[in-house]
Enzyme design. Sequence first.
Site, PDB file in Angstrom:
ATOM      1  N   ASP A  58       0.750  -1.195  -0.010  1.00  0.00           N
ATOM      2  CA  ASP A  58       0.012   0.029   0.054  1.00  0.00           C
ATOM      3  C   ASP A  58       0.826   1.233  -0.129  1.00  0.00           C
ATOM      4  O   ASP A  58       1.767   1.319  -0.698  1.00  0.00           O
ATOM      5  CB  ASP A  58      -1.215  -0.036   1.241  1.00  0.00           C
ATOM      6  CG  ASP A  58      -2.033   0.430   1.088  1.00  0.00           C
ATOM      7  OD1 ASP A  58      -2.354   1.846   0.852  1.00  0.00           O
ATOM      8  OD2 ASP A  58      -3.150  -0.114   0.742  1.00  0.00           O
ATOM      9  N   ASP A  67      -1.678   2.840  18.261  1.00  0.00           N
ATOM     10  CA  ASP A  67      -2.427   1.776  18.281  1.00  0.00           C
ATOM     11  C   ASP A  67      -1.984   0.898  17.166  1.00  0.00           C
ATOM     12  O   ASP A  67      -2.627  -0.128  16.908  1.00  0.00           O
ATOM     13  CB  ASP A  67      -3.645   2.369  17.817  1.00  0.00           C
ATOM     14  CG  ASP A  67      -5.012   1.668  18.639  1.00  0.00           C
ATOM     15  OD1 ASP A  67      -4.577   1.085  19.523  1.00  0.00           O
ATOM     16  OD2 ASP A  67      -6.201   2.082  18.357  1.00  0.00           O
ATOM     17  N   THR A  82      11.777   3.604  -3.545  1.00  0.00           N
ATOM     18  CA  THR A  82      13.146   4.331  -2.999  1.00  0.00           C
ATOM     19  C   THR A  82      14.169   2.993  -3.036  1.00  0.00           C
ATOM     20  O   THR A  82      15.337   3.414  -3.066  1.00  0.00           O
ATOM     21  CB  THR A  82      13.142   5.143  -2.146  1.00  0.00           C
ATOM     22  OG1 THR A  82      12.961   4.218  -0.725  1.00  0.00           O
ATOM     23  CG2 THR A  82      12.240   6.125  -1.962  1.00  0.00           C
ATOM     24  N   HIS A  95      -3.842   5.938   3.655  1.00  0.00           N
ATOM     25  CA  HIS A  95      -4.469   4.814   3.245  1.00  0.00           C
ATOM     26  C   HIS A  95      -3.793   3.479   3.761  1.00  0.00           C
ATOM     27  O   HIS A  95      -4.805   2.591   4.196  1.00  0.00           O
ATOM     28  CB  HIS A  95      -4.497   4.576   1.805  1.00  0.00           C
ATOM     29  CG  HIS A  95      -5.321   3.800   0.978  1.00  0.00           C
ATOM     30  ND1 HIS A  95      -4.815   2.547   0.697  1.00  0.00           N
ATOM     31  CD2 HIS A  95      -6.600   3.811   0.695  1.00  0.00           C
ATOM     32  CE1 HIS A  95      -5.836   1.791   0.303  1.00  0.00           C
ATOM     33  NE2 HIS A  95      -6.915   2.739   0.123  1.00  0.00           N
ATOM     34  N   ASN A 187     -13.991   0.163  -7.055  1.00  0.00           N
ATOM     35  CA  ASN A 187     -15.143   1.045  -6.666  1.00  0.00           C
ATOM     36  C   ASN A 187     -15.867   1.598  -7.822  1.00  0.00           C
ATOM     37  O   ASN A 187     -16.259   2.543  -7.482  1.00  0.00           O
ATOM     38  CB  ASN A 187     -14.398   2.070  -5.695  1.00  0.00           C
ATOM     39  CG  ASN A 187     -13.682   1.434  -4.377  1.00  0.00           C
ATOM     40  OD1 ASN A 187     -14.127   0.489  -3.796  1.00  0.00           O
ATOM     41  ND2 ASN A 187     -12.573   2.175  -4.212  1.00  0.00           N
ATOM     42  N   TYR A 202      -7.259 -11.585 -11.198  1.00  0.00           N
ATOM     43  CA  TYR A 202      -6.361 -12.673 -11.663  1.00  0.00           C
ATOM     44  C   TYR A 202      -6.921 -14.118 -11.104  1.00  0.00           C
ATOM     45  O   TYR A 202      -7.539 -14.277  -9.970  1.00  0.00           O
ATOM     46  CB  TYR A 202      -5.127 -12.454 -11.113  1.00  0.00           C
ATOM     47  CG  TYR A 202      -4.216 -11.385 -11.943  1.00  0.00           C
ATOM     48  CD1 TYR A 202      -4.297 -11.268 -13.195  1.00  0.00           C
ATOM     49  CD2 TYR A 202      -3.829 -10.375 -10.803  1.00  0.00           C
ATOM     50  CE1 TYR A 202      -3.530 -10.187 -13.670  1.00  0.00           C
ATOM     51  CE2 TYR A 202      -3.107  -9.377 -11.408  1.00  0.00           C
ATOM     52  CZ  TYR A 202      -3.094  -9.186 -12.660  1.00  0.00           C
ATOM     53  OH  TYR A 202      -2.131  -8.087 -13.303  1.00  0.00           O
ATOM     54  N   SER A 255     -11.342  -0.860  -0.645  1.00  0.00           N
ATOM     55  CA  SER A 255      -9.902  -0.910   0.091  1.00  0.00           C
ATOM     56  C   SER A 255     -10.101  -1.177   1.873  1.00  0.00           C
ATOM     57  O   SER A 255      -9.272  -1.837   2.399  1.00  0.00           O
ATOM     58  CB  SER A 255      -9.371   0.541   0.107  1.00  0.00           C
ATOM     59  OG  SER A 255      -8.928   0.443  -1.243  1.00  0.00           O
TER      60      SER A 255
END
Length: 296
Positions: A58, A67, A82, A95, A187, A202, A255
């Site tokens: 993600d 938490d 990176t 997200h 969505n 898939y 999601s």
Amino acid sequence: MRAGYTVEPDYPLTLFATPNDDRWTSISAAMSRISAPAAWDLTTGSSAANSPIVCIIDTGINYGHPDLAANVHPNKGFNAITGLSGTACNDDNSHGSHCAGTIGAIGNNGQGVAGVQWSARMLGCKFMDSQGSGYTSDAVECVRYCREQGAKITSNSWGGGGFSQALYDEIAISNAAGHLFIAAAGNDNANTDTSASYPSNYALANVISVGASDDSDARASFSNYGATTVDLFAPGVGITSTVLGSAYASYSGTSMATPHVAGAAALIWGYNPSLTAADVKRILMASVDPIAGLKG
């Protein structure tokens, strides 16, 4: 025996466990719809070395969130953008952290929310940037990274683009290695039997495609669907979870449905480590509630 009484088994009864987290009421409906409190009477998850690793592909994970921190794998993760490991996988979007909270926010700690697993081993692989955009090549690298790190489950709340042979092949390698690839159905309010959405479309045995349901167990208005290409639905409307800083927010989407399933898979696998990926998928599919409005 008193008149009017019958002879019958004296069944043992138990409480359904609920956590003391101060935002429990904001997630209780969603958790109850997946029967999490009943499962918590058996197990609330584990961060032990033999418990399943869930790798969240993600935008990264907010490793400093109070938490989440204790339930993050010591390796933290990998940033495919990176090429750096560890804290380089820190979330700069929210997200991924939101998905992580649903899977494994610390439960019963008196603050925030509780994940499907109260104790967990979560690993991140960041391939999407602060704007929530990424490339298939980096997604492929994340699938490989998660497998090589020993993750049994990947949670994939992303999609777009067309069929990728490279991504298909990498997920197939993970299938052969006994990993589950749990993916958001998308969505677009589309029938994915006729309008494919990848990677959830898939046709591989380890892929579980997840649609979103609302508070009434109906299909969320935005959720993709498909009699043969969407495996199950999970809560995905108004889901409260962890975000950046020490904050919480309510999001909607397939999601948000996907990590409910990823967390449930990890809870099952942790309770019985001898299960195979096929066993866990079979148990998940056999334990869903048949909802007439979600068929097809």
